[in-house]
Scaffold this active site. Structure first.
Site, short mmCIF file in Angstrom:
data_model
loop_
_atom_site.label_atom_id
_atom_site.label_comp_id
_atom_site.label_asym_id
_atom_site.label_seq_id
_atom_site.Cartn_x
_atom_site.Cartn_y
_atom_site.Cartn_z
N ASP A 166 0.87 -1.17 0.00
CA ASP A 166 0.00 0.00 0.00
C ASP A 166 0.91 1.23 0.00
OD1 ASP A 166 -2.37 1.70 0.61
OD2 ASP A 166 -1.34 1.91 2.55
N ASP B 239 -0.30 5.22 0.66
CA ASP B 239 -0.62 6.22 1.68
C ASP B 239 -0.64 5.60 3.07
OD1 ASP B 239 -1.04 8.62 0.14
OD2 ASP B 239 -2.88 7.72 -0.62
N LYS C 166 -9.53 -1.69 -2.45
CA LYS C 166 -9.47 -2.39 -1.16
C LYS C 166 -10.56 -1.86 -0.23
CE LYS C 166 -5.41 -0.69 -0.99
NZ LYS C 166 -4.08 -0.20 -0.51
#
Length: 254
Positions: free
Chosen positions: A10, A12, A181
């Site tokens: 991921d 951020d 997600k």
């Protein structure tokens, strides 16, 4: 600690916060590349194109190629084409979503779209929201790139795409199909394109509700890092646990 063929990070809250890199993530990614592991970046952020995202990572000292980046925009455009074919789309979003939709053969229209696609849009306006609501009320399929209510930047948590999609859902009474997600569309697409086995993959993320759940749903190992949304102490409240949980990625031993 297990050796994995492919690491899916991921962005951020895991690799950076806004425009500020997380040093421990930068070091681990470099070490993993040097050890021969394959690196992929998975983001619910629909704003940037893969090229723009790769350039952002490079500015932070992270080697990245556009083909290593999977965005919710790319997955959304592919989902729409697979389910409905090429369509006229009423879009709320930025350049990353526009490029992905157009490359998949869709046409962007300002009103009367055959489908409504909503991504993060930092130039959001009443007129854009109104056009989306009217199209959804008229029966257009409603797709959200992701359902994140907030995401972290260097200032803290700021509004995410889920806040915009939620407003449209409240007005129309129609809930969107969510692509990013915690759904596993993006991870599945990477595995398919790269010919990866699930037992050789791991997903790394800061947000239990999006990152970790996506990995759990796809059936791969997961690594939670306490640098973003979900605090390590909060994991105890969940029935399904990540494979690993670390305060910092500096704790991972190659």
């Amino acid at each position: 600690m297990k050796h994995y063929q492919a690491w899916c990070f991921d962005l951020d809250g895991t690799v950076y916060r806004g425009e500020t890199a997380i040093p421990e993530a930068v070091r681990l990614i470099g070490q993993l590349r040097d050890s021969g592991s394959r690196i992929f970046f998975i983001t619910n952020n629909s704003a940037l194109t893969p090229q723009m995202q790769a350039e952002k990572l490079m500015r932070m000292g992270i080697r990245a190629a556009p083909e290593e980046i999977m965005t919710s925009s790319i997955a959304t455009a592919g989902y729409l084409a697979g389910q409905y074919g090429r369509m006229d789309v009423t879009m709320i979003g930025e350049e990353g979503l526009r490029e992905a939709l157009e490359e998949a053969g869709h046409r962007i229209v300002t009103e009367g779209g055959e489908a409504v696609v909503v991504g993060i849009d930092r130039q959001i306006s009443y007129d854009k929201l109104a056009a989306a609501c009217l199209a959804v009320s008229a029966g257009a399929p409603f797709i959200a790139t992701n359902g994140d209510l907030a995401f972290p930047d260097e200032r803290g948590l700021v509004p995410g795409n889920g806040a915009f999609a939620g407003l449209i859902g409240s007005v129309t009474g129609v809930q969107p199909v969510v692509i990013g997600k915690p759904e596993s569309h993006m991870i599945a697409e990477i595995a398919r394109k790269q010919g990866l086995r699930k037992d050789g993959m791991i997903l790394v993320g800061d947000n239990y509700e999006t990152d970790i759940k996506a990995g759990l749903r796809f059936g791969i190992d997961t690594l939670h890092v306490d640098t973003g949304v979900t605090r390590k102490e909060a994991l105890a409240g969940h029935s399904e646990q990540p494979t690993y949980s670390l305060r910092s990625l500096s704790e991972w031993e190659i």
